[in-house]
Design an enzyme around this catalytic site. Structure first.
Site, PDB file in Angstrom:
ATOM      1  N   SER A 162      28.153  18.359 -57.022  1.00  0.00           N
ATOM      2  CA  SER A 162      27.422  18.253 -56.169  1.00  0.00           C
ATOM      3  C   SER A 162      27.591  17.559 -54.966  1.00  0.00           C
ATOM      4  CB  SER A 162      26.035  18.435 -57.088  1.00  0.00           C
ATOM      5  OG  SER A 162      25.553  19.439 -57.535  1.00  0.00           O
TER       6      SER A 162
ATOM      7  N   ASN B 208      19.413  18.584 -50.445  1.00  0.00           N
ATOM      8  CA  ASN B 208      17.970  19.336 -51.333  1.00  0.00           C
ATOM      9  C   ASN B 208      16.780  19.193 -50.432  1.00  0.00           C
ATOM     10  OD1 ASN B 208      18.742  16.584 -54.106  1.00  0.00           O
ATOM     11  ND2 ASN B 208      18.698  18.847 -53.965  1.00  0.00           N
TER      12      ASN B 208
ATOM     13  N   ARG C 148      14.345  21.996 -64.519  1.00  0.00           N
ATOM     14  CA  ARG C 148      14.449  22.597 -65.201  1.00  0.00           C
ATOM     15  C   ARG C 148      13.219  21.879 -66.787  1.00  0.00           C
ATOM     16  NH1 ARG C 148      20.509  22.973 -65.542  1.00  0.00           N
ATOM     17  NH2 ARG C 148      19.546  21.282 -63.375  1.00  0.00           N
TER      18      ARG C 148
ATOM     19  N   GLU D  74      36.155   8.657 -64.394  1.00  0.00           N
ATOM     20  CA  GLU D  74      35.682   9.827 -65.639  1.00  0.00           C
ATOM     21  C   GLU D  74      34.966  10.000 -65.615  1.00  0.00           C
ATOM     22  OE1 GLU D  74      38.755  10.085 -67.941  1.00  0.00           O
ATOM     23  OE2 GLU D  74      39.486   8.523 -66.992  1.00  0.00           O
TER      24      GLU D  74
ATOM     25  N   ASP E 282      19.949  14.981 -63.255  1.00  0.00           N
ATOM     26  CA  ASP E 282      19.077  16.481 -62.841  1.00  0.00           C
ATOM     27  C   ASP E 282      19.066  17.250 -63.822  1.00  0.00           C
ATOM     28  OD1 ASP E 282      20.255  18.726 -61.238  1.00  0.00           O
ATOM     29  OD2 ASP E 282      21.124  19.766 -62.200  1.00  0.00           O
TER      30      ASP E 282
ATOM     31  N   ARG F 204      15.172  22.691 -50.917  1.00  0.00           N
ATOM     32  CA  ARG F 204      13.824  23.061 -51.035  1.00  0.00           C
ATOM     33  C   ARG F 204      13.007  23.317 -50.410  1.00  0.00           C
ATOM     34  NH1 ARG F 204      14.891  19.615 -56.673  1.00  0.00           N
ATOM     35  NH2 ARG F 204      17.963  20.501 -56.828  1.00  0.00           N
TER      36      ARG F 204
HETATM   37  C1  IPE Z   1      21.947  16.832 -56.570  1.00  0.00           C
HETATM   38  O1  IPE Z   1      21.533  17.963 -58.372  1.00  0.00           O
HETATM   39  C2  IPE Z   1      21.186  15.757 -56.989  1.00  0.00           C
HETATM   40  C3  IPE Z   1      20.633  15.249 -57.329  1.00  0.00           C
HETATM   41  C4  IPE Z   1      21.060  14.883 -58.958  1.00  0.00           C
HETATM   42  C5  IPE Z   1      19.892  14.012 -56.450  1.00  0.00           C
HETATM   43  P1  IPE Z   1      20.670  19.607 -57.210  1.00  0.00           P
HETATM   44  O2  IPE Z   1      20.049  20.100 -58.346  1.00  0.00           O
HETATM   45  O3  IPE Z   1      20.714  19.591 -55.777  1.00  0.00           O
HETATM   46  O4  IPE Z   1      22.411  19.990 -57.575  1.00  0.00           O
HETATM   47  P2  IPE Z   1      22.419  21.881 -57.714  1.00  0.00           P
HETATM   48  O5  IPE Z   1      21.746  22.391 -56.342  1.00  0.00           O
HETATM   49  O6  IPE Z   1      22.540  22.429 -59.027  1.00  0.00           O
HETATM   50  O7  IPE Z   1      24.017  21.885 -57.110  1.00  0.00           O
HETATM   51  C1  IPE Z   2      16.812  16.449 -60.619  1.00  0.00           C
HETATM   52  O1  IPE Z   2      16.794  17.758 -60.542  1.00  0.00           O
HETATM   53  C2  IPE Z   2      16.482  15.878 -58.981  1.00  0.00           C
HETATM   54  C3  IPE Z   2      16.457  15.916 -57.860  1.00  0.00           C
HETATM   55  C4  IPE Z   2      17.766  16.430 -57.576  1.00  0.00           C
HETATM   56  C5  IPE Z   2      15.858  15.771 -56.516  1.00  0.00           C
HETATM   57  P1  IPE Z   2      16.533  18.895 -60.563  1.00  0.00           P
HETATM   58  O2  IPE Z   2      14.993  19.363 -59.412  1.00  0.00           O
HETATM   59  O3  IPE Z   2      17.480  18.981 -59.564  1.00  0.00           O
HETATM   60  O4  IPE Z   2      16.232  19.636 -61.677  1.00  0.00           O
HETATM   61  P2  IPE Z   2      17.114  21.269 -62.100  1.00  0.00           P
HETATM   62  O5  IPE Z   2      18.348  21.112 -62.274  1.00  0.00           O
HETATM   63  O6  IPE Z   2      15.940  21.936 -60.862  1.00  0.00           O
HETATM   64  O7  IPE Z   2      16.268  21.367 -63.212  1.00  0.00           O
HETATM   65 MG    MG Z   3      18.917  20.036 -60.186  1.00  0.00          MG
END
Ligand code: IPE
Ligand code: IPE
Ligand code: MG
Length: 242
Positions: free
Chosen positions: A196, A68, A24, A207, A20, A71
């Site tokens: 998530s 996802n 950002r 863990e 994740d 989005r």
């Molecule tokens: C979890 O990350 C899914 C993946 C890393 C693919 P998200 O960014 O989608 O999770 P939330 O929305 O913060 O819970």
């Molecule tokens: C994780 O990074 C990748 C996926 C969920 C596909 P994010 O896209 O969730 O990045 P943040 O959480 O918005 O920074």
């Molecule tokens: Mg994320």
């Protein structure tokens, strides 16, 4: 000089990672979110390569969740195109490095071209027995349990399974992860302390490590530290350590 790394005693055999923070990471550089996803994809290779010397036989990574799809259409399309590109680009190297690749998640919702590439990569690496890399695409723990339950119920309806025989060891046989051991260590990057919907059933006794690093900044050194620190943990599984 080649790096000397030795596997810790009591290290994790199966590490699962919620990758994740790509968005950002990109935003903090004033770049579009997809730039972060591309940077994130590049980290995968380094972590896969770091596994074998550390004794990590199974690595499971969360690439795209069932949530996802919420989005923007352009981010989802960009991610799907990145997955296709990643598979095309890495397939031969993964095969050559002995990595066995599997995908988990609900496939029908993914586009046909991507599904074909996933099938081909699984087939291409099916005889490998180095690191077992599992990539979760359109994966959700609840969705997986629901799909498993549906198949289990069908077996009951077909008379192949009796309700009285359904126990704790029955459902895992129907999960996407049926051939994998449960994860020992689950890492989430980016500072969020939530799972998530990842590997809900399988992580009952895992863990956890929630770390602040954003996924595109995650390095093999940090991975190694987490693996080492895991090996110091006392996993009691409900019992008492004497
Ligand atoms: C979890 O990350 C899914 C993946 C890393 C693919 P998200 O960014 O989608 O999770 P939330 O929305 O913060 O819970
Ligand atoms: C994780 O990074 C990748 C996926 C969920 C596909 P994010 O896209 O969730 O990045 P943040 O959480 O918005 O920074
Ligand atoms: Mg994320």
């Amino acid at each position: 000089m080649p790096e000397v790394v030795s596997a810790p005693a009591n290290g994790p055999k199966h590490v699962a990672i919620i990758m994740d923070g790509n968005g950002r990471w990109a935003q903090s550089r004033g770049r579009p979110r997809l730039f972060g996803h591309h940077a994130g994809a590049k980290r995968v290779k380094e972590i896969v390569r770091a596994c074998a010397p550390l004794g990590v036989k199974y690595l499971t990574i969360f690439g795209f969740s069932t949530e996802n799809w919420r989005r923007t259409q352009s981010e989802v399309a960009g991610l799907m195109s990145l997955f296709r590109r990643y598979i095309r680009k890495e397939a031969q190297a993964l095969k050559a490095e002995g990595v066995r690749v599997r995908f988990i998640g609900d496939r029908p919702r993914l586009d046909e071209k991507l599904r074909d590439l996933m099938d081909e990569l699984e087939e291409l690496t099916q005889d490998n027995d180095g690191v077992h890399l599992t990539i979760a695409l359109n994966y959700g723990g609840r969705d997986e349990v629901a799909r498993a339950t549906q198949r289990l119920a069908q077996d009951v309806a077909d008379g192949k399974l009796s309700p009285a025989d359904v126990g704790e060891e029955t459902l895992p046989k129907y999960l996407d992860t049926c051939v994998l051991p449960d994860p020992d260590l689950v890492i989430r990057t980016s500072g969020e302390a939530r799972i998530s919907n990842f590997l809900l059933w399988q992580s009952a006794y895992a863990e956890y490590e929630f770390i602040d690093t954003l996924w595109p900044d995650f390095s093999k050194e940090e991975f190694r530290e987490l693996v080492m620190s895991y090996s110091q943990r006392d996993r009691r599984f409900g019992a008492v350590t004497l």
